[in-house]
Scaffold this motif. Sequence first.
Motif, mmCIF file in Angstrom:
data_model
loop_
_atom_site.group_PDB
_atom_site.id
_atom_site.type_symbol
_atom_site.label_atom_id
_atom_site.label_comp_id
_atom_site.label_asym_id
_atom_site.label_seq_id
_atom_site.Cartn_x
_atom_site.Cartn_y
_atom_site.Cartn_z
ATOM 1 N N GLU A 82 0.829 -1.209 0.000
ATOM 2 C CA GLU A 82 0.000 0.000 0.000
ATOM 3 C C GLU A 82 0.866 1.262 0.000
ATOM 4 O OE1 GLU A 82 -4.045 -1.041 2.364
ATOM 5 O OE2 GLU A 82 -2.180 -1.372 3.470
ATOM 6 N N ARG A 83 1.973 1.203 0.713
ATOM 7 C CA ARG A 83 2.850 2.380 0.821
ATOM 8 C C ARG A 83 3.398 2.813 -0.533
ATOM 9 N NH1 ARG A 83 6.702 0.706 5.906
ATOM 10 N NH2 ARG A 83 5.003 0.117 7.293
ATOM 11 N N VAL A 84 3.737 1.825 -1.368
ATOM 12 C CA VAL A 84 4.323 2.215 -2.654
ATOM 13 C C VAL A 84 3.290 2.875 -3.578
ATOM 14 C CG1 VAL A 84 6.257 0.591 -2.630
ATOM 15 C CG2 VAL A 84 4.086 -0.130 -3.640
ATOM 16 N N LYS A 85 2.012 2.687 -3.245
ATOM 17 C CA LYS A 85 0.968 3.295 -4.087
ATOM 18 C C LYS A 85 0.704 4.758 -3.754
ATOM 19 C CE LYS A 85 -1.696 -0.965 -4.645
ATOM 20 N NZ LYS A 85 -2.733 -1.595 -3.797
ATOM 21 N N THR A 86 1.222 5.221 -2.622
ATOM 22 C CA THR A 86 1.006 6.620 -2.213
ATOM 23 C C THR A 86 1.557 7.581 -3.264
ATOM 24 O OG1 THR A 86 1.185 5.971 0.093
ATOM 25 C CG2 THR A 86 1.503 8.313 -0.378
ATOM 26 N N ASN A 87 0.826 8.659 -3.497
ATOM 27 C CA ASN A 87 1.328 9.708 -4.387
ATOM 28 C C ASN A 87 2.135 10.707 -3.542
ATOM 29 O OD1 ASN A 87 1.754 11.890 -6.004
ATOM 30 N ND2 ASN A 87 -0.328 12.019 -6.789
ATOM 31 N N TYR A 88 3.468 10.538 -3.582
ATOM 32 C CA TYR A 88 4.349 11.348 -2.733
ATOM 33 C C TYR A 88 4.592 12.746 -3.293
ATOM 34 C CZ TYR A 88 5.180 6.960 -0.391
ATOM 35 O OH TYR A 88 4.996 5.791 0.297
ATOM 36 N N ASP A 89 4.030 13.006 -4.439
ATOM 37 C CA ASP A 89 4.222 14.324 -5.045
ATOM 38 C C ASP A 89 2.986 15.194 -4.911
ATOM 39 O OD1 ASP A 89 6.987 14.141 -6.495
ATOM 40 O OD2 ASP A 89 5.993 12.200 -6.664
ATOM 41 N N HIS A 90 1.995 14.696 -4.142
ATOM 42 C CA HIS A 90 0.756 15.431 -3.897
ATOM 43 C C HIS A 90 0.851 16.099 -2.519
ATOM 44 C CE1 HIS A 90 -3.477 16.282 -3.189
ATOM 45 N NE2 HIS A 90 -3.673 16.085 -4.488
ATOM 46 N N PRO A 91 0.342 17.328 -2.397
ATOM 47 C CA PRO A 91 0.440 18.021 -1.099
ATOM 48 C C PRO A 91 -0.100 17.206 0.078
ATOM 49 C CG PRO A 91 -0.399 19.520 -2.782
ATOM 50 C CD PRO A 91 -0.278 18.177 -3.430
ATOM 51 N N GLN A 92 -1.087 16.339 -0.167
ATOM 52 C CA GLN A 92 -1.670 15.565 0.928
ATOM 53 C C GLN A 92 -0.722 14.534 1.536
ATOM 54 O OE1 GLN A 92 -5.352 13.849 -0.348
ATOM 55 N NE2 GLN A 92 -6.508 15.720 0.115
ATOM 56 N N ALA A 93 0.348 14.197 0.811
ATOM 57 C CA ALA A 93 1.295 13.193 1.341
ATOM 58 C C ALA A 93 2.108 13.775 2.493
ATOM 59 C CB ALA A 93 2.222 12.717 0.227
ATOM 60 N N LEU A 94 2.055 15.106 2.631
ATOM 61 C CA LEU A 94 2.904 15.773 3.618
ATOM 62 C C LEU A 94 2.111 16.274 4.814
ATOM 63 C CD1 LEU A 94 4.917 17.353 0.830
ATOM 64 C CD2 LEU A 94 6.041 16.214 2.744
ATOM 65 N N ASP A 95 2.739 16.188 5.967
ATOM 66 C CA ASP A 95 2.121 16.629 7.218
ATOM 67 C C ASP A 95 2.496 18.102 7.442
ATOM 68 O OD1 ASP A 95 1.057 16.842 9.722
ATOM 69 O OD2 ASP A 95 2.136 15.118 10.574
ATOM 70 N N HIS A 96 1.865 18.971 6.656
ATOM 71 C CA HIS A 96 2.177 20.396 6.775
ATOM 72 C C HIS A 96 1.663 20.984 8.093
ATOM 73 C CE1 HIS A 96 3.095 21.517 2.276
ATOM 74 N NE2 HIS A 96 4.055 20.842 2.859
ATOM 75 N N ASP A 97 0.640 20.333 8.695
ATOM 76 C CA ASP A 97 0.153 20.802 10.007
ATOM 77 C C ASP A 97 1.296 20.768 11.018
ATOM 78 O OD1 ASP A 97 -2.352 21.035 8.971
ATOM 79 O OD2 ASP A 97 -3.199 19.266 9.977
#
Length: 213
Positions: free
Chosen positions: A59-74
């Motif tokens: 499941e982890r490899v399917k994450t879109n790491y280039d989308h803002p939601q992948a990051l914990d900006h909070d």
Amino acid sequence: MSDNNQCVIIGIAGASASGKSLIASTIYQELKEKVGDHQIGVITEDRYYRDQSHLSMEERVKTNYDHPQALDHDLLCKHLQDLTEGKAVEVPQYSYAEHTRMDETTTLTPKKVIILEGILLLTDPRLRDLMHASIFMDTPLDICLLRRVKRDVAERGRTMESVLQQYQQTVRPMFMQFIEPSKQYADIIVPRGGKNRIAIDVLKAHIAKLLKA
Ligand code: UZR
Ligand code: MG
């Protein structure tokens, strides 16, 4: 911001492998001598990729790491606020091989200057507000891709095939959708890459001016 806990935050954004980390570490090394070893720090947005320990590797490899939601900006915003208020923070550590956050953290004490670098920093209005100056690395995408293949195979435990596949699936499309449009928010656009000497000197001079103000 009081004089005692002044914290100048400089944001550096741009495509993956555009030279963000290089320009950040060059400015860090060169300014460190001037403002003092313990008065300048670098924060990489990559450290704030979300924890995915509850997901399987598949499941982890399917994450879109280039989308803002992948990051914990909070969490990143919270940490920047804490640093501005003179509080130390625990910066997460991230494993590219495991695609998740590690248990260990790194303590970062308050600094006079924080250099923030990461692909999606300028897409977030909260982060833009916290920055005193912002930079966009406008390196040609073919150069970024060449560098990315070499780097991810050598340093991030990846195969060339997986890097190229990810590039087509997410890296390039998300650059077009999110990163490139965020260039409009930059104060300075740096062509060519992280070795642009004039850009480095201009940034150093600007940071020195902010520190005096
Ligand atoms: P820089 N990234 C991974 O490849 N795997 C992860 O687990 C987390 C991130 C990549 C991410 C992005 N995307 O392009 C890059 N992909 O790290 C950002 N695909 O890091 O700016 O240092 O290149
Ligand atoms: Mg980097």
